[in-house]
Design an enzyme around this catalytic site. Structure first.
Site, mmCIF file in Angstrom:
data_model
loop_
_atom_site.group_PDB
_atom_site.id
_atom_site.type_symbol
_atom_site.label_atom_id
_atom_site.label_comp_id
_atom_site.label_asym_id
_atom_site.label_seq_id
_atom_site.Cartn_x
_atom_site.Cartn_y
_atom_site.Cartn_z
ATOM 1 N N ASN A 11 0.859 -1.181 0.000
ATOM 2 C CA ASN A 11 0.000 0.000 0.000
ATOM 3 C C ASN A 11 0.897 1.233 0.000
ATOM 4 O O ASN A 11 1.430 1.610 1.038
ATOM 5 C CB ASN A 11 -0.906 -0.018 1.235
ATOM 6 C CG ASN A 11 -1.741 1.246 1.354
ATOM 7 O OD1 ASN A 11 -1.835 2.020 0.395
ATOM 8 N ND2 ASN A 11 -2.349 1.445 2.509
ATOM 9 N N TRP A 12 1.039 1.836 -1.190
ATOM 10 C CA TRP A 12 1.952 2.980 -1.296
ATOM 11 C C TRP A 12 1.340 4.271 -0.769
ATOM 12 O O TRP A 12 2.021 5.286 -0.698
ATOM 13 C CB TRP A 12 2.380 3.166 -2.754
ATOM 14 C CG TRP A 12 3.346 2.115 -3.231
ATOM 15 C CD1 TRP A 12 3.919 1.132 -2.475
ATOM 16 C CD2 TRP A 12 3.841 1.953 -4.562
ATOM 17 N NE1 TRP A 12 4.750 0.373 -3.266
ATOM 18 C CE2 TRP A 12 4.716 0.841 -4.548
ATOM 19 C CE3 TRP A 12 3.638 2.610 -5.774
ATOM 20 C CZ2 TRP A 12 5.383 0.399 -5.688
ATOM 21 C CZ3 TRP A 12 4.287 2.171 -6.915
ATOM 22 C CH2 TRP A 12 5.152 1.074 -6.868
ATOM 23 N N LYS A 13 0.036 4.252 -0.474
ATOM 24 C CA LYS A 13 -0.635 5.480 -0.014
ATOM 25 C C LYS A 13 -0.353 6.608 -1.018
ATOM 26 O O LYS A 13 -0.271 6.337 -2.205
ATOM 27 C CB LYS A 13 -0.199 5.818 1.413
ATOM 28 C CG LYS A 13 -0.313 4.589 2.326
ATOM 29 C CD LYS A 13 -0.127 4.873 3.780
ATOM 30 C CE LYS A 13 -0.281 3.567 4.567
ATOM 31 N NZ LYS A 13 -0.281 3.766 5.999
ATOM 32 N N HIS A 96 -9.591 1.521 4.129
ATOM 33 C CA HIS A 96 -8.368 1.741 4.905
ATOM 34 C C HIS A 96 -8.664 2.746 6.022
ATOM 35 O O HIS A 96 -9.426 3.695 5.843
ATOM 36 C CB HIS A 96 -7.246 2.258 4.006
ATOM 37 C CG HIS A 96 -5.931 2.268 4.705
ATOM 38 N ND1 HIS A 96 -5.570 3.273 5.576
ATOM 39 C CD2 HIS A 96 -4.912 1.381 4.706
ATOM 40 C CE1 HIS A 96 -4.376 2.996 6.070
ATOM 41 N NE2 HIS A 96 -3.947 1.854 5.560
ATOM 42 N N GLU A 98 -7.098 5.170 7.154
ATOM 43 C CA GLU A 98 -6.843 6.585 6.832
ATOM 44 C C GLU A 98 -8.027 7.181 6.070
ATOM 45 O O GLU A 98 -8.370 8.346 6.259
ATOM 46 C CB GLU A 98 -5.536 6.715 6.035
ATOM 47 C CG GLU A 98 -4.330 6.516 6.950
ATOM 48 C CD GLU A 98 -3.115 5.923 6.277
ATOM 49 O OE1 GLU A 98 -3.044 5.890 5.040
ATOM 50 O OE2 GLU A 98 -2.219 5.462 7.024
ATOM 51 N N GLU A 168 -5.882 -4.435 10.359
ATOM 52 C CA GLU A 168 -4.871 -3.409 10.608
ATOM 53 C C GLU A 168 -5.228 -2.622 11.864
ATOM 54 O O GLU A 168 -6.016 -1.677 11.797
ATOM 55 C CB GLU A 168 -4.793 -2.449 9.420
ATOM 56 C CG GLU A 168 -4.393 -3.117 8.121
ATOM 57 C CD GLU A 168 -3.729 -2.126 7.169
ATOM 58 O OE1 GLU A 168 -2.634 -2.445 6.693
ATOM 59 O OE2 GLU A 168 -4.274 -1.037 6.944
ATOM 60 N N GLY A 174 2.027 2.739 10.702
ATOM 61 C CA GLY A 174 2.991 3.825 10.560
ATOM 62 C C GLY A 174 3.644 4.245 11.864
ATOM 63 O O GLY A 174 4.284 5.298 11.933
ATOM 64 N N SER A 213 2.981 -1.669 10.472
ATOM 65 C CA SER A 213 4.423 -1.710 10.749
ATOM 66 C C SER A 213 5.059 -3.064 10.447
ATOM 67 O O SER A 213 5.932 -3.522 11.179
ATOM 68 C CB SER A 213 4.703 -1.279 12.192
ATOM 69 O OG SER A 213 4.279 0.067 12.393
HETATM 70 P P1 PGA Z 1 2.522 0.650 7.709
HETATM 71 O O1 PGA Z 1 1.096 0.850 6.984
HETATM 72 O O2 PGA Z 1 3.088 -0.650 7.193
HETATM 73 O O3 PGA Z 1 3.331 1.840 7.273
HETATM 74 O O4 PGA Z 1 2.270 0.606 9.166
HETATM 75 C C1 PGA Z 1 0.221 -0.231 6.766
HETATM 76 C C2 PGA Z 1 -1.038 0.264 6.099
HETATM 77 O O5 PGA Z 1 -1.482 1.378 6.435
HETATM 78 O O6 PGA Z 1 -1.610 -0.419 5.234
#
Ligand code: PGA
Length: 251
Positions: A11-13, A96, A98, A168, A174, A213
């Protein structure tokens, strides 16, 4: 229990331009040729076409990070499943945390998006997970139960196994604070039991990933848990060597 092929999804966001996508894939694709787990990269919309073209001769598939539930209409700024399919995109991350937090993505919208993705022929990667406050308050089970029940309410039992779920925990995204292997296994086993209540066949087939993470150093032990079928990787998936090492950890 049928064998489930592990999936590793990047997931590159909101990271990587087209040029950066090309540079990543030039380094990553030669390292992802060996058969084994399914590998998915999820770039931002503008890089999808480039990624699809570059991955065409590889084992790597391309997924988007969001879509609208309608096929077309007056929804400024949105993108639909048929538009993604036309590009050669094969899947889509939905829900997600976010997007839930910053874009008001609701469980009710996900109840429309997940079946819309499936009907269009896209593999949905549905994200669920609790916040730190919810975990501390002992609400993890209730939150996951509600998310799974509502988000998948309009998916027929026979199709449930075609969904990919990513557990998640928000406090692990993150932050460098990974869930312990026990916490990941426990939550993912709970999700599998919720699916089993609707269809035991789907519960055996559905892939449930861990995200939060994940790094080359912890991927192996997380994926080795009996119910953990792979990982959704954010930060560490931006580096081709790190993501390749995470894919290798799942072999
Ligand atoms: P992260 O993000 O690996 O940077 O914790 C995971 C995600 O949000 O899918």
């Amino acid at each position: 229990m049928p064998e489930r092929t592990p999936q590793l999804a990047a997931n590159w966001k909101m990271h990587k331009t087209i040029e950066e996508t090309e540079a990543f894939l030039a380094e990553f694709l030669p390292r992802a040729e060996e058969p084994g787990p399914e590998v998915v990269v999820c770039p931002p919309f503008p890089s999808l076409k480039t990624a699809v073209e570059l991955c065409l001769q590889s084992r790597v598939r391309v997924a988007a990070q969001n879509m609208h539930e309608e096929a077309e209409g007056a929804f400024t700024g949105e993108v639909s499943a048929p538009m993604l399919l036309e590009l050669g995109v094969r899947g889509v991350i939905l829900g997600h945390s976010e997007r839930r937090q910053y874009c008001d993505e609701s469980d009710e919208a996900l109840a429309r998006k997940v079946p819309a993705a499936l009907e269009a022929g896209l593999e949905p990667i549905l994200c669920v997970g609790e916040s730190e406050g919810q975990r501390d308050a002992g609400e993890t089970e209730g939150i996951l139960t509600r998310q799974i029940e509502v988000d998948l309410a309009n998916v027929a039992d026979e199709r449930l196994g075609q969904v990919v779920i990513a557990y998640e925990p928000i406090w692990a995204i993150g932050t460098g604070r990974t869930a312990t292997t026990d916490q990941a296994q426990e939550a993912i086993a709970l999700i599998r039991r919720l699916i089993e209540a609707r269809s035991s066949e789907a519960a055996g087939a559905i892939r449930i990933l861990y995200g939060g993470s994940v790094k080359p150093g912890n991927a192996g032990e997380l994926i080795a848990q009996p119910d953990v079928d792979g990982a959704l990787v954010g930060g560490a998936s931006l580096d081709p060597a790190d993501f390749a090492a995470i894919v290798d950890a799942a072999r």
